[in-house]
Design a protein around this motif. Structure first.
Motif, PDB file in Angstrom:
ATOM      1  N   UNK A 184       0.802  -1.213   0.000  1.00 23.48           N
ATOM      2  CA  UNK A 184       0.000   0.000   0.000  1.00 23.48           C
ATOM      3  C   UNK A 184       0.838   1.269   0.000  1.00 23.48           C
ATOM      4  N   UNK A 185       0.209   2.369   0.367  1.00 24.81           N
ATOM      5  CA  UNK A 185       0.908   3.658   0.401  1.00 24.81           C
ATOM      6  C   UNK A 185       2.079   3.618   1.372  1.00 24.81           C
ATOM      7  N   UNK A 218       6.207   4.165   0.511  1.00 21.40           N
ATOM      8  CA  UNK A 218       7.072   5.123   1.192  1.00 21.40           C
ATOM      9  C   UNK A 218       8.207   4.438   1.936  1.00 21.40           C
ATOM     10  N   UNK A 219       7.910   3.336   2.622  1.00 24.40           N
ATOM     11  CA  UNK A 219       8.945   2.648   3.386  1.00 24.40           C
ATOM     12  C   UNK A 219       9.987   2.029   2.469  1.00 24.40           C
ATOM     13  N   UNK A 220       9.554   1.534   1.312  1.00 23.37           N
ATOM     14  CA  UNK A 220      10.495   0.958   0.352  1.00 23.37           C
ATOM     15  C   UNK A 220      11.448   2.025  -0.177  1.00 23.37           C
ATOM     16  N   UNK A 248      -4.250  -7.268   1.773  1.00 18.53           N
ATOM     17  CA  UNK A 248      -3.035  -7.248   0.954  1.00 18.53           C
ATOM     18  C   UNK A 248      -3.376  -7.033  -0.518  1.00 18.53           C
ATOM     19  N   UNK A 249      -4.419  -7.666  -1.000  1.00 20.08           N
ATOM     20  CA  UNK A 249      -4.831  -7.494  -2.393  1.00 20.08           C
ATOM     21  C   UNK A 249      -5.269  -6.055  -2.657  1.00 20.08           C
ATOM     22  N   UNK A 250      -5.975  -5.462  -1.698  1.00 18.56           N
ATOM     23  CA  UNK A 250      -6.401  -4.066  -1.849  1.00 18.56           C
ATOM     24  C   UNK A 250      -5.193  -3.149  -1.945  1.00 18.56           C
ATOM     25  N   UNK A 251      -4.219  -3.392  -1.088  1.00 17.70           N
ATOM     26  CA  UNK A 251      -3.017  -2.554  -1.087  1.00 17.70           C
ATOM     27  C   UNK A 251      -2.170  -2.782  -2.334  1.00 17.70           C
ATOM     28  N   UNK A 252      -2.112  -4.013  -2.802  1.00 18.85           N
ATOM     29  CA  UNK A 252      -1.340  -4.291  -4.015  1.00 18.85           C
ATOM     30  C   UNK A 252      -1.942  -3.568  -5.215  1.00 18.85           C
ATOM     31  N   UNK A 253      -3.254  -3.530  -5.277  1.00 23.69           N
ATOM     32  CA  UNK A 253      -3.912  -2.837  -6.387  1.00 23.69           C
ATOM     33  C   UNK A 253      -3.515  -1.367  -6.420  1.00 23.69           C
ATOM     34  N   UNK A 254      -3.448  -0.741  -5.246  1.00 22.48           N
ATOM     35  CA  UNK A 254      -3.015   0.658  -5.169  1.00 22.48           C
ATOM     36  C   UNK A 254      -1.587   0.794  -5.669  1.00 22.48           C
ATOM     37  N   UNK A 255      -0.713  -0.148  -5.316  1.00 22.21           N
ATOM     38  CA  UNK A 255       0.685  -0.095  -5.735  1.00 22.21           C
ATOM     39  C   UNK A 255       0.812  -0.269  -7.244  1.00 22.21           C
TER      40      UNK A 255
END
Length: 218
Positions: free
Chosen positions: A128-129, A133-135, A192-199
């Motif tokens: 996700x967001x 940022x952390x990456x 996790x799927x929701x966050x991956x979609x954002x990424x």
């Protein structure tokens, strides 16, 4: 001062100066996510073990501390000092020394229910967001290139090579997008799927902005 309060204070002392994306704010979010996942899953777990593992997991991580053995010894002394039971101590230490993605490259173990939930919570923080940022924050602190089309993502099978890294953008493919399928709980998998979609949406925009001459913005 109760045990959880002292555990939180210990984690804050150890992590508050971190500049790699593994600071105390990260530990707080992992603890909150772990609590939420456990509640949604109706998991029967010991609260102290769950929250201690969440708050303390990076206090002995080689990405954060210069001497893992010393950090682990200090943590064990602290847990004994605040009268965490031997059984709880053993589970907490096992969880935080075996839950990481890099550890799985060396050894795959079966975590307890509390361990699986904390692992899921920590991995959600890589997506996700917040994950973006952390990456970028971690990659910058380790002088990793932001992006280089000539450097292709690889499949890591060795922790040493994994730790060297490649590029910030490659990390999405080399680790982050592998995480949803590794989730232990249905609750974490769906998030996790929701966050991956954002990424994925972010990456589409990133590639366009990387080569504005091809995107024809104006």
């Amino acid at each position: 001062m109760d045990k959880i309060t002292r555990i939180i204070a210990y984690a804050k002392t150890k992590l508050q100066e971190d500049l790699t994306g593994h600071g105390f704010d990260h530990a707080q979010r992992v603890a909150t996510l772990a609590h939420q996942i456990a509640k949604k899953e109706k998991a029967q777990v010991d609260e102290i073990t769950l929250l201690a593992s969440a708050y303390l997991h990076d206090t002995i991580d080689d990405k954060v501390v210069p001497d893992v053995a010393e950090a682990l010894a200090q943590l064990q002394m602290f847990l004994a000092e605040i009268e965490i039971s031997a059984k709880q101590q053993a589970e907490i230490i096992f969880i935080i020394t075996h839950m990481s993605f890099s550890k799985e490259l060396e050894e795959k173990v079966t975590l307890s229910t509390a361990g699986k939930i904390v692992q899921d919570a920590d991995r959600l923080e890589a997506l996700g967001a917040m994950g973006i940022l952390r990456t970028a924050y971690f990659g910058g602190s380790h002088q990793h290139p932001l992006y280089d089309p000539a450097i292709k993502p690889v499949v890591f099978t060795d922790k040493t090579e994994y730790r060297k890294g490649s590029t910030v953008i490659n990390h999405f493919y080399e680790k982050l997008f592998l995480l949803p399928k590794k989730m232990n709980t249905k609750t974490a998998y769906e998030e996790a799927l929701r966050r991956q979609k954002f990424m994925e949406t972010f990456l589409t925009e990133f590639y366009q902005e990387w080569e504005p001459e091809k995107a024809n913005f104006f």
